[in-house]
Design a protein around this motif. Structure first.
Motif, PDB file in Angstrom:
ATOM      1  N   SER A   5       0.819  -1.209   0.000  1.00  0.00           N
ATOM      2  CA  SER A   5       0.000   0.000   0.000  1.00  0.00           C
ATOM      3  C   SER A   5       0.853   1.258   0.000  1.00  0.00           C
ATOM      4  O   SER A   5       1.624   1.515   0.933  1.00  0.00           O
ATOM      5  CB  SER A   5      -0.917   0.007   1.228  1.00  0.00           C
ATOM      6  OG  SER A   5      -1.492   1.277   1.422  1.00  0.00           O
ATOM      7  N   LEU A   6       0.693   2.083  -1.037  1.00  0.00           N
ATOM      8  CA  LEU A   6       1.388   3.366  -1.097  1.00  0.00           C
ATOM      9  C   LEU A   6       0.941   4.271   0.046  1.00  0.00           C
ATOM     10  O   LEU A   6       1.752   5.002   0.637  1.00  0.00           O
ATOM     11  CB  LEU A   6       1.108   4.036  -2.442  1.00  0.00           C
ATOM     12  CG  LEU A   6       1.728   5.405  -2.702  1.00  0.00           C
ATOM     13  CD1 LEU A   6       3.252   5.327  -2.648  1.00  0.00           C
ATOM     14  CD2 LEU A   6       1.268   5.933  -4.063  1.00  0.00           C
ATOM     15  N   ALA A   7      -0.343   4.211   0.379  1.00  0.00           N
ATOM     16  CA  ALA A   7      -0.862   5.038   1.468  1.00  0.00           C
ATOM     17  C   ALA A   7      -0.200   4.685   2.791  1.00  0.00           C
ATOM     18  O   ALA A   7       0.243   5.575   3.541  1.00  0.00           O
ATOM     19  CB  ALA A   7      -2.377   4.877   1.579  1.00  0.00           C
ATOM     20  N   PHE A   8      -0.107   3.392   3.096  1.00  0.00           N
ATOM     21  CA  PHE A   8       0.487   3.016   4.378  1.00  0.00           C
ATOM     22  C   PHE A   8       2.004   3.159   4.368  1.00  0.00           C
ATOM     23  O   PHE A   8       2.600   3.462   5.409  1.00  0.00           O
ATOM     24  CB  PHE A   8       0.062   1.604   4.789  1.00  0.00           C
ATOM     25  CG  PHE A   8      -1.265   1.586   5.508  1.00  0.00           C
ATOM     26  CD1 PHE A   8      -1.416   2.237   6.721  1.00  0.00           C
ATOM     27  CD2 PHE A   8      -2.362   0.945   4.961  1.00  0.00           C
ATOM     28  CE1 PHE A   8      -2.634   2.243   7.374  1.00  0.00           C
ATOM     29  CE2 PHE A   8      -3.586   0.944   5.612  1.00  0.00           C
ATOM     30  CZ  PHE A   8      -3.727   1.599   6.821  1.00  0.00           C
ATOM     31  N   ARG A   9       2.650   2.973   3.224  1.00  0.00           N
ATOM     32  CA  ARG A   9       4.093   3.220   3.191  1.00  0.00           C
ATOM     33  C   ARG A   9       4.391   4.678   3.534  1.00  0.00           C
ATOM     34  O   ARG A   9       5.318   4.974   4.289  1.00  0.00           O
ATOM     35  CB  ARG A   9       4.677   2.867   1.815  1.00  0.00           C
ATOM     36  CG  ARG A   9       4.723   1.382   1.534  1.00  0.00           C
ATOM     37  CD  ARG A   9       5.797   1.034   0.509  1.00  0.00           C
ATOM     38  NE  ARG A   9       5.731   1.816  -0.714  1.00  0.00           N
ATOM     39  CZ  ARG A   9       4.960   1.508  -1.761  1.00  0.00           C
ATOM     40  NH1 ARG A   9       4.177   0.447  -1.722  1.00  0.00           N
ATOM     41  NH2 ARG A   9       4.969   2.261  -2.851  1.00  0.00           N
ATOM     42  N   MET A 180      -3.478  22.501   5.143  1.00  0.00           N
ATOM     43  CA  MET A 180      -3.075  21.144   4.784  1.00  0.00           C
ATOM     44  C   MET A 180      -1.563  21.058   4.866  1.00  0.00           C
ATOM     45  O   MET A 180      -0.863  22.073   4.754  1.00  0.00           O
ATOM     46  CB  MET A 180      -3.532  20.776   3.366  1.00  0.00           C
ATOM     47  CG  MET A 180      -2.999  21.677   2.282  1.00  0.00           C
ATOM     48  SD  MET A 180      -3.877  21.473   0.693  1.00  0.00           S
ATOM     49  CE  MET A 180      -5.495  22.099   1.102  1.00  0.00           C
ATOM     50  N   GLY A 181      -1.077  19.854   5.093  1.00  0.00           N
ATOM     51  CA  GLY A 181       0.355  19.637   5.126  1.00  0.00           C
ATOM     52  C   GLY A 181       0.811  18.855   3.906  1.00  0.00           C
ATOM     53  O   GLY A 181       0.029  18.129   3.287  1.00  0.00           O
ATOM     54  N   LEU A 182       2.086  19.023   3.558  1.00  0.00           N
ATOM     55  CA  LEU A 182       2.711  18.195   2.534  1.00  0.00           C
ATOM     56  C   LEU A 182       4.114  17.871   3.024  1.00  0.00           C
ATOM     57  O   LEU A 182       4.902  18.786   3.302  1.00  0.00           O
ATOM     58  CB  LEU A 182       2.763  18.899   1.181  1.00  0.00           C
ATOM     59  CG  LEU A 182       3.329  18.044   0.038  1.00  0.00           C
ATOM     60  CD1 LEU A 182       2.404  16.864  -0.266  1.00  0.00           C
ATOM     61  CD2 LEU A 182       3.535  18.875  -1.222  1.00  0.00           C
ATOM     62  N   VAL A 183       4.409  16.579   3.144  1.00  0.00           N
ATOM     63  CA  VAL A 183       5.672  16.142   3.726  1.00  0.00           C
ATOM     64  C   VAL A 183       6.315  15.106   2.815  1.00  0.00           C
ATOM     65  O   VAL A 183       5.638  14.209   2.290  1.00  0.00           O
ATOM     66  CB  VAL A 183       5.443  15.544   5.136  1.00  0.00           C
ATOM     67  CG1 VAL A 183       6.774  15.143   5.768  1.00  0.00           C
ATOM     68  CG2 VAL A 183       4.711  16.544   6.037  1.00  0.00           C
ATOM     69  N   ALA A 184       7.629  15.225   2.628  1.00  0.00           N
ATOM     70  CA  ALA A 184       8.371  14.246   1.832  1.00  0.00           C
ATOM     71  C   ALA A 184       8.423  12.928   2.588  1.00  0.00           C
ATOM     72  O   ALA A 184       8.901  12.871   3.719  1.00  0.00           O
ATOM     73  CB  ALA A 184       9.773  14.762   1.556  1.00  0.00           C
ATOM     74  N   ALA A 185       7.923  11.869   1.961  1.00  0.00           N
ATOM     75  CA  ALA A 185       7.896  10.557   2.605  1.00  0.00           C
ATOM     76  C   ALA A 185       9.108   9.720   2.222  1.00  0.00           C
ATOM     77  O   ALA A 185       9.525   8.847   2.982  1.00  0.00           O
ATOM     78  CB  ALA A 185       6.614   9.815   2.223  1.00  0.00           C
ATOM     79  N   ALA A 190       5.888  12.622  -1.961  1.00  0.00           N
ATOM     80  CA  ALA A 190       5.409  13.489  -0.886  1.00  0.00           C
ATOM     81  C   ALA A 190       3.932  13.202  -0.627  1.00  0.00           C
ATOM     82  O   ALA A 190       3.167  12.923  -1.561  1.00  0.00           O
ATOM     83  CB  ALA A 190       5.608  14.962  -1.231  1.00  0.00           C
ATOM     84  N   ARG A 191       3.549  13.302   0.632  1.00  0.00           N
ATOM     85  CA  ARG A 191       2.198  12.921   1.061  1.00  0.00           C
ATOM     86  C   ARG A 191       1.474  14.114   1.687  1.00  0.00           C
ATOM     87  O   ARG A 191       1.998  14.796   2.560  1.00  0.00           O
ATOM     88  CB  ARG A 191       2.303  11.780   2.077  1.00  0.00           C
ATOM     89  CG  ARG A 191       1.016  11.423   2.804  1.00  0.00           C
ATOM     90  CD  ARG A 191       0.003  10.699   1.926  1.00  0.00           C
ATOM     91  NE  ARG A 191      -1.210  10.447   2.700  1.00  0.00           N
ATOM     92  CZ  ARG A 191      -1.425   9.342   3.411  1.00  0.00           C
ATOM     93  NH1 ARG A 191      -0.514   8.374   3.430  1.00  0.00           N
ATOM     94  NH2 ARG A 191      -2.532   9.190   4.100  1.00  0.00           N
TER      95      ARG A 191
END
Length: 260
Positions: A5-9, A180-185, A190-191
């Motif tokens: 899962s891209l979401a959970f990663r 909203m936030g945007l963070v490099a995963a 970025a998520r």
């Protein structure tokens, strides 16, 4: 444990950045947030696949062993697709079962009706973050406790201090109305986090314009080539994300039980 899962990663990567503990136990992953034990999705078990009705009691026992003081239950499923039907064991046990759309974008464009009256910028300083607490509280339902909101916003602020991302806001007359936030995963990925708009300010193009601005920040300053957004497929906001270039690519499966 493998996490397709891209979401959970991306969830796991951001949990680590926020100071949560992520423990891969081979057959499942434990996410724990000692500073905010009432945060369901900071204290949960990530399972490799949806459990059957016969398997669920063992996972319930594992949850109690892992979080003996928690009154909630929260489970994620690491697969990249599926439907609510796959979560039947959770639903039959009285839990809320959700299948969210995982959306991605490699390019964005302005929404059909951008709002050009607001100021769009990263949150900075104590007053901005105090307004973020107020916006969180105003945007959620009465079951969200103030102490939880304060702890969650403190974690958001810590993530911005690492330099891996930022929380942005749309301000009118100095008042924060959408954020909203945007963070490099990970490199190139970025998520988005916690998209919210004050109930009195919805329908004015703030969220769509802010998503577009923040997406440009992700591409230009974070160096992302793919942006990830998770959305409720039945809520009207998903149309906003599609209007600026996001497409549905996966499904994120989750189940939770709130305290009585």
């Amino acid at each position: 444990m493998d996490v397709p899962s891209l979401a959970f990663r991306t969830d796991l990567a951001l949990a680590r950045l926020a100071g949560s503990e992520v423990d891969d136990r081979g057959d499942h992953v434990v996410v724990r947030t000692p500073d905010n034990p009432d945060y369901y999705w900071g204290n949960y078990l990530l399972l490799p696949r949806p459990p059957t009705a016969a398997e669920l009691p063992d996972w319930e026992a594992a949850f109690v062993r892992t979080f003996p003081r928690s009154r909630h239950r929260a489970y994620g499923v690491a697969t990249a697709d599926g439907t609510r039907d796959d979560l039947a064991a959770f639903a039959d046990a009285g839990m809320e079962a959700d299948a969210s759309s995982v959306m991605t974008a490699t390019a964005v464009y302005e929404p059909p009706r951008p709002n050009r009256d607001a100021t769009y910028r990263p949150l900075a300083g104590d007053d901005d973050w105090a307004q973020q607490v107020a916006l969180w509280s105003d945007s959620e339902d009465d079951r969200v406790h103030h102490d939880f909101v304060v702890a969650k916003v403190a974690a958001e602020r810590r993530m911005t201090e690492t330099g891996d991302g930022a929380w942005w806001g749309a301000f009118l007359g100095g008042r924060l109305l959408s954020s909203m936030g945007l963070v490099a995963a990970s490199p190139g990925l970025a998520r988005f986090q916690q998209v919210q708009t004050h109930p009195d300010a919805r329908g004015r193009g703030l969220a769509g314009t802010l998503v577009h601005r923040v997406s440009r920040y992700g591409f230009e300053e974070l160096g992302a080539h793919t942006l990830v957004m998770v959305a409720d497929p039945e809520y009207l906001a998903i149309r906003i994300y599609r209007s600026v270039g996001f497409e549905d690519t996966e499904t994120q499966l989750q189940a939770q039980r709130r305290p009585a």
